[in-house]
Scaffold this motif. Structure first.
Motif, mmCIF file in Angstrom:
data_model
loop_
_atom_site.group_PDB
_atom_site.id
_atom_site.type_symbol
_atom_site.label_atom_id
_atom_site.label_comp_id
_atom_site.label_asym_id
_atom_site.label_seq_id
_atom_site.Cartn_x
_atom_site.Cartn_y
_atom_site.Cartn_z
ATOM 1 N N PRO A 1 0.923 -1.266 0.030
ATOM 2 C CA PRO A 1 0.141 -0.006 0.018
ATOM 3 C C PRO A 1 0.820 1.109 0.165
ATOM 4 O O PRO A 1 0.468 2.422 -0.542
ATOM 5 C CB PRO A 1 -0.883 -0.006 1.293
ATOM 6 C CG PRO A 1 -0.670 -1.463 1.480
ATOM 7 C CD PRO A 1 0.444 -1.945 1.012
ATOM 8 N N LYS A 2 1.954 1.333 0.712
ATOM 9 C CA LYS A 2 2.922 2.257 0.712
ATOM 10 C C LYS A 2 3.567 2.593 -0.630
ATOM 11 O O LYS A 2 3.465 3.754 -1.260
ATOM 12 C CB LYS A 2 4.042 2.273 1.823
ATOM 13 C CG LYS A 2 4.926 3.525 1.854
ATOM 14 C CD LYS A 2 5.647 3.145 3.092
ATOM 15 C CE LYS A 2 6.541 4.602 3.635
ATOM 16 N NZ LYS A 2 7.747 4.540 2.498
ATOM 17 N N ARG B 1 0.813 4.119 -2.807
ATOM 18 C CA ARG B 1 0.740 5.563 -2.493
ATOM 19 C C ARG B 1 1.820 6.393 -3.019
ATOM 20 O O ARG B 1 1.507 7.374 -3.577
ATOM 21 C CB ARG B 1 0.682 5.552 -0.975
ATOM 22 C CG ARG B 1 -0.048 7.128 -0.573
ATOM 23 C CD ARG B 1 0.031 7.119 0.820
ATOM 24 N NE ARG B 1 1.328 6.818 1.382
ATOM 25 C CZ ARG B 1 1.657 6.422 2.671
ATOM 26 N NH1 ARG B 1 0.567 6.067 3.501
ATOM 27 N NH2 ARG B 1 2.871 6.428 3.092
ATOM 28 N N ASP B 2 3.146 5.833 -3.003
ATOM 29 C CA ASP B 2 4.219 6.528 -3.384
ATOM 30 C C ASP B 2 4.301 6.668 -4.912
ATOM 31 O O ASP B 2 5.188 7.240 -5.354
ATOM 32 C CB ASP B 2 5.242 5.977 -2.952
ATOM 33 C CG ASP B 2 5.596 6.364 -1.327
ATOM 34 O OD1 ASP B 2 4.724 7.048 -0.898
ATOM 35 O OD2 ASP B 2 6.371 5.517 -0.646
ATOM 36 N N ALA C 1 -3.932 -2.654 7.343
ATOM 37 C CA ALA C 1 -4.148 -1.222 7.368
ATOM 38 C C ALA C 1 -5.193 -0.684 8.475
ATOM 39 O O ALA C 1 -4.974 0.350 9.083
ATOM 40 C CB ALA C 1 -4.914 -0.664 5.847
ATOM 41 N N TYR D 1 0.097 3.267 6.530
ATOM 42 C CA TYR D 1 -1.110 3.599 5.284
ATOM 43 C C TYR D 1 -2.358 3.221 5.907
ATOM 44 O O TYR D 1 -2.691 2.775 7.154
ATOM 45 C CB TYR D 1 -0.493 2.579 4.337
ATOM 46 C CG TYR D 1 -0.427 1.135 4.741
ATOM 47 C CD1 TYR D 1 -1.429 0.261 4.693
ATOM 48 C CD2 TYR D 1 0.946 0.610 4.728
ATOM 49 C CE1 TYR D 1 -1.032 -1.108 5.028
ATOM 50 C CE2 TYR D 1 1.295 -0.821 5.165
ATOM 51 C CZ TYR D 1 0.214 -1.592 5.224
ATOM 52 O OH TYR D 1 0.432 -2.902 5.461
ATOM 53 N N THR D 2 -3.424 3.718 5.198
ATOM 54 C CA THR D 2 -4.616 3.487 5.506
ATOM 55 C C THR D 2 -5.258 2.421 4.880
ATOM 56 O O THR D 2 -4.929 1.794 3.741
ATOM 57 C CB THR D 2 -5.390 4.845 5.071
ATOM 58 O OG1 THR D 2 -5.181 5.153 3.884
ATOM 59 C CG2 THR D 2 -4.731 5.948 5.666
ATOM 60 N N GLU E 1 -7.829 2.945 2.901
ATOM 61 C CA GLU E 1 -7.990 3.479 1.576
ATOM 62 C C GLU E 1 -6.864 3.075 0.563
ATOM 63 O O GLU E 1 -6.700 2.790 -0.675
ATOM 64 C CB GLU E 1 -8.330 4.828 1.368
ATOM 65 C CG GLU E 1 -8.604 5.659 0.048
ATOM 66 C CD GLU E 1 -8.795 6.945 0.180
ATOM 67 O OE1 GLU E 1 -9.085 7.577 -0.824
ATOM 68 O OE2 GLU E 1 -8.737 7.555 1.309
ATOM 69 N N ASP E 2 -5.522 3.270 1.205
ATOM 70 C CA ASP E 2 -4.218 2.816 0.566
ATOM 71 C C ASP E 2 -4.403 1.668 0.207
ATOM 72 O O ASP E 2 -3.926 0.927 -0.878
ATOM 73 C CB ASP E 2 -3.163 3.160 1.234
ATOM 74 C CG ASP E 2 -2.914 4.697 1.633
ATOM 75 O OD1 ASP E 2 -3.311 5.549 0.792
ATOM 76 O OD2 ASP E 2 -2.653 4.991 2.630
ATOM 77 N N ALA F 1 -6.287 0.303 -2.848
ATOM 78 C CA ALA F 1 -6.148 1.110 -4.025
ATOM 79 C C ALA F 1 -5.013 -0.153 -4.648
ATOM 80 O O ALA F 1 -4.858 -0.059 -5.942
ATOM 81 C CB ALA F 1 -5.212 2.133 -3.850
ATOM 82 N N CYS F 2 -4.746 -1.108 -4.043
ATOM 83 C CA CYS F 2 -3.690 -2.253 -4.358
ATOM 84 C C CYS F 2 -4.512 -3.107 -5.246
ATOM 85 O O CYS F 2 -3.756 -3.690 -6.381
ATOM 86 C CB CYS F 2 -2.916 -2.910 -3.235
ATOM 87 S SG CYS F 2 -2.049 -1.984 -2.299
#
Length: 464
Positions: A71-72, A75-76, A100, A129-130, A132-133, A136-137
């Motif tokens: 997730p990080k 996000r990055d 998360a 990370y959240t 939501e993060d 997103a994966c």
């Protein structure tokens, strides 16, 4: 020239992450979370790579120390595909969302505690990370079958069964160095030849140039399965006679299911008394459901299981809600409590430890590897008092360990698998073990094979 960089599990056990790159392509093999206390800052550090330049992430399996930083990474700026077996991706979604959620809850609890104590901790009081993060994966997930190649620009990846957990994989990358074809193998976590839920790991390819191999248990052997079951039964029976609980920190993936399989057999044979068995982990409950839905991936002793679920029995209580988890403490009769995390680094197990670690009649039973710097390792070392959720507790409970339940190959099993390649290798890299164990295992493998073997350092790169 193709290059391999070790960005995790190098000189330590967790945080598995390897960057393979050539002129046109960057591939990341695993993207794991660090869990040892001394290495936790690496989870928060700015990425040592450029996520937007990575074409794909290839996952060996769904344990958090192999997937927990995805997730990080997304996000990055990572926008590529995430390849793994269908079972791994199905479980990874559950694991990442749960991770998360725990990140968010722990950050909130830490913020309240630090405000109450008037201090700040070494890490930010915010989640790594959240939810939501993590969500997103999921659209990036791309399932791949064992033995079916996936092609990138000049590189081909092939997955094979690692026998570690359901869906786990050994990953082979075929590439060219100049005009010469080369192959590198990433072992992931290698399973054991005889396990109740998995078949033995697939045999290595006959043609290989480079090998990255784990060494988690590179310094010890595992007892036979029958000894494991007997020891488990003895510990439970003795604890019940004392009137205490058996509290088991357990990984939600595979370890919990294996425990349930053994407990069902022990209860059926009358070797342990009837008592409540709590699985206090929403993630473990969901993963057990996934495991049950995929009998085509069962191996070992449950391969031909046809009499209902191998993980269900009378007295089993699945506690998904927080209120049901808290209510376990109200039951003063002996019970078995299985909860995550497996190294006691977070999750509901900490509350059960608080309720039982100072009770002389209870047992804290470890059934998996406890990395250096984790709460589980501290408890196993005999330290008292221990700090849990900001408070110190005297250790009066009996501390036990049954290492034979590990899903990792032991020393001789690793050596046998690694030395079975048909021709000499150009280089072997030993990773995923504590630093002294990596180096000792590397030396023994070099003596046995005559191949160049090294234990790489964090951040070290090698031309292939």
């Amino acid at each position: 020239m193709p290059k391999l960089t070790f960005l995790g599990a190098a000189g330590n056990v967790t945080g598995s992450r390897y960057l393979f790159e050539d002129t046109h392509t960057q591939l990341l093999v695993d993207c794991g979370l660090y869990q040892e206390r001394e290495f936790l800052p690496r989870n928060w550090d700015p990425s040592p790579l450029e996520p937007a330049k990575i074409e794909a992430v290839l996952l060996t399996h769904a344990h958090l120390d192999h997937i927990g930083l995805l997730p990080k990474l997304v996000r990055d700026g990572f926008k590529g595909r995430v390849y793994a077996t269908d079972a791994t991706l199905e479980m990874a979604e559950v694991m990442l969302l749960d991770s998360a959620r725990i990140q968010e809850e722990d950050a909130d609890a830490k913020k309240r505690r630090h405000r109450r104590e008037g201090r700040r901790g070494p890490h930010p009081e915010e989640p790594l990370y959240t939810v939501e993060d993590a969500q997103a994966c999921v659209p990036m997930f791309q399932p791949i079958e064992y033995g079916k190649p996936v092609a990138f620009d000049g590189i081909k990846a092939v997955f094979a069964d690692a026998g570690h957990v359901m869906g786990s994989a050994i990953i082979y990358l075929e590439f060219r160095s100049g005009n010469t074809p080369r192959t590198i193998c990433f072992s992931g976590d290698i399973g054991r030849p005889e396990r109740p839920l998995q078949d033995a790991p697939s045999l290595p390819r006959s043609t290989l140039d480079y090998l990255v191999i784990e060494s988690t248990y590179g310094d010890r052997e595992h007892p036979p399965a029958e000894e494991v079951e007997g020891k488990l039964g003895e510990i439970i029976d003795e604890t019940v006679k004392r009137g205490g609980n058996v509290v088991i920190p357990a990984f939600a993936l595979e370890r919990t299911q294996e425990l349930l399989f053994y407990l069902k057999r022990l209860l059926a044979s009358g070797r342990i008394p009837r008592l409540p068995v709590y699985v206090d982990s929403p993630m473990a409950i969901k993963l057990t459901e996934i495991f049950t839905r995929h009998p085509e991936l069962w191996g070992g002793e449950i391969d031909n299981y046809r009499k209902g679920s191998p993980f269900e029995f009378g007295g089993l209580k699945l506690t998904a809600s927080a209120s049901a988890s808290r209510a376990i403490a109200d039951d003063r009769s002996p019970a078995i409590i299985i909860a995550g995390s497996g190294m006691a680094t977070g999750g509901r197990i900490k509350h059960h430890l608080i309720n039982n670690i100072s009770r002389a009649e209870s047992t804290i039973l470890f059934v998996g590897y406890q990395a250096r710097g984790t709460l589980g390792r501290v408890i196993l070392s005999g330290t008292t008092p221990v700090r849990i959720l900001g408070r110190e507790y005297e250790v009066k409970a009996k501390i036990e360990q049954v290492p034979g339940l590990s899903a990792h190959a032991g020393r001789s099993e690793l050596l046998d698998w690694a030395s079975s390649f048909k021709r000499p290798l150009k280089q072997v890299f030993v990773t995923h073990g504590e630093e002294d164990i990596e180096k000792e295992f590397a030396g023994e493998l070099a003596r046995r094979t005559g191949w160049p073997v090294t234990a790489p350092e964090y951040g070290q790169s090698f031309d292939l």
